[in-house]
Design a protein around this motif. Structure first.
Motif, short mmCIF file in Angstrom:
data_model
loop_
_atom_site.label_atom_id
_atom_site.label_comp_id
_atom_site.label_asym_id
_atom_site.label_seq_id
_atom_site.Cartn_x
_atom_site.Cartn_y
_atom_site.Cartn_z
N GLY A 131 31.65 34.57 51.87
CA GLY A 131 30.84 33.42 51.48
C GLY A 131 31.34 32.74 50.22
O GLY A 131 30.54 32.25 49.41
N VAL A 132 32.67 32.72 50.04
CA VAL A 132 33.25 32.11 48.84
C VAL A 132 34.34 31.12 49.24
O VAL A 132 34.81 31.13 50.38
N LYS A 133 34.76 30.28 48.30
CA LYS A 133 35.82 29.32 48.57
C LYS A 133 37.19 29.86 48.17
O LYS A 133 38.20 29.45 48.74
N GLU A 134 37.22 30.74 47.20
CA GLU A 134 38.47 31.34 46.74
C GLU A 134 38.24 32.79 46.36
O GLU A 134 37.13 33.17 45.98
N LEU A 135 39.29 33.59 46.46
CA LEU A 135 39.21 34.97 45.98
C LEU A 135 39.37 34.96 44.47
O LEU A 135 40.31 34.38 43.94
N THR A 136 38.44 35.60 43.78
CA THR A 136 38.46 35.63 42.33
C THR A 136 39.25 36.83 41.82
O THR A 136 39.67 37.69 42.60
N SER A 137 39.40 36.91 40.50
CA SER A 137 40.07 38.07 39.91
C SER A 137 39.31 39.35 40.20
O SER A 137 39.90 40.43 40.34
N ARG B 106 43.31 34.66 55.55
CA ARG B 106 42.55 34.34 54.34
C ARG B 106 41.23 33.63 54.65
O ARG B 106 40.20 33.94 54.06
N THR B 107 41.27 32.67 55.56
CA THR B 107 40.07 31.88 55.85
C THR B 107 38.94 32.75 56.35
O THR B 107 37.77 32.57 55.97
N THR B 108 39.28 33.73 57.20
CA THR B 108 38.25 34.61 57.73
C THR B 108 37.57 35.41 56.64
O THR B 108 36.33 35.50 56.59
N ILE B 109 38.34 35.99 55.72
CA ILE B 109 37.72 36.82 54.69
C ILE B 109 36.94 35.97 53.69
O ILE B 109 35.90 36.40 53.16
#
Length: 228
Positions: free
Chosen positions: A196-202, A188-191
Motif C-alpha cells: 500500500g505504498v508508492k515507493e520502498l522506503t529505507s 516491484r509493482t506487485t509488492i
C-alpha cells in the motif's frame, strides 16, 4: 562511494561519447534494441547521428560498448568483496560461518544497488531485457561479469553448505538466492500494491535485508546439517 556509469575524463570528445552511451542505455531500455533508432539515441544525447558512427562505428558496436560499460559498473560494485573473498578461497581460510556472512554481504550489496538511488536505476530495464531476450552482445556482459560473480557466489555457497559448488543443484540454489533480491525489481509493482505504498522506503530496505540475512542463516546451516 558514488560509482559512475561509463566513467571518463573531462575531455570534450570523451564526454560526448559518454552522452551517447547513456542515451543508448536509456532509449534501448525504454524501447528495446530494435525499436530504438540511432536518431532517438542521438537526439537524447544532444548529438548528431554522425557522432555514433564517429565514436562507435554503428549502433551494434554502440550497444556492445553499453553492455561492456554496464559489466564494468557491476564489477566495481562487488570489486572489494570479490577480491577479498577470492583471496580467502584461494588460501583455504574461508570457513562455513564466514562464508554465510559473505553471502549476506553480497545479497545486501545487490539489494542496495537495485533498490537504492544509485546508477542501477539507469541499467535496470536493459538488464531485464537482456535476461528475457538476450542480444548478440549479451556474451560480453555474461562472460566478463555475470558468470564470474555467479561462480563466486556459488563457490562461497558451497563452503557454507558443504555442497559441491559445481553441481547443478548448488548453481540453481545460488540463482534462487539471488532471485530473492531480483523479485523486488522485476515484480516491484506487485509488492508496492501489497504494502500500500508508492515507493520502498529505507525502512522497507532494512527489513528486506534482515529477511535475506535470516533466510541465509537458516538455509545454509540447515543444509550443512543435512549432509551425510
Amino acid at each position: 562511494m558514488q560509482r559512475e556509469l561509463f566513467p571518463t575524463s573531462p575531455n570534450k570528445g570523451e564526454q560526448a561519447r559518454r552522452k551517447l552511451l547513456l542515451a543508448a542505455l536509456k532509449k534501448i531500455g525504454d524501447k528495446g534494441y530494435e525499436n530504438a533508432s540511432v536518431r532517438d539515441i542521438a537526439d537524447e544525447a544532444g548529438q548528431n547521428v554522425a557522432a555514433i558512427a564517429y565514436y562507435f562505428g554503428n549502433k551494434e558496436k554502440l550497444y556492445a560498448a553499453v553492455l561492456e560499460g554496464v559489466g564494468g559498473y557491476l564489477g566495481s560494485v562487488f570489486g572489494t568483496i570479490a577480491e577479498e573473498t577470492r583471496a580467502k578461497l584461494q588460501s583455504g581460510s574461508l570457513d562455513p560461518a564466514e562464508a554465510v556472512e559473505v553471502l549476506k554481504l553480497m545479497l545486501r550489496t545487490l539489494l542496495g544497488e537495485q533498490l537504492g538511488d544509485g546508477e542501477f536505476q539507469k541499467i535496470r530495464l536493459v538488464m531485464i531485457r537482456e535476461q528475457s531476450s538476450p542480444s548478440e552482445s549479451f556474451d560480453l556482459l555474461y562472460n566478463k561479469t555475470l558468470k564470474p560473480l555467479h561462480q563466486l557466489f556459488t563457490t562461497v555457497l558451497g563452503v557454507a553448505t558443504g555442497e559441491d559448488p559445481e553441481s547443478p543443484a548448488t548453481i540453481l540454489r545460488a540463482h534462487a538466492l539471488f532471485g530473492q533480491v531480483l523479485a523486488f525489481v522485476v515484480a516491484r509493482t506487485t509488492i508496492l500494491r501489497r504494502l500500500g505504498v508508492k515507493e520502498l522506503t529505507s525502512d522497507h530496505l532494512a527489513t528486506i535485508a534482515t529477511i535475506l540475512d535470516e533466510h541465509l542463516g537458516l538455509i545454509c546451516p540447515g543444509l550443512k546439517g543435512a549432509m551425510p
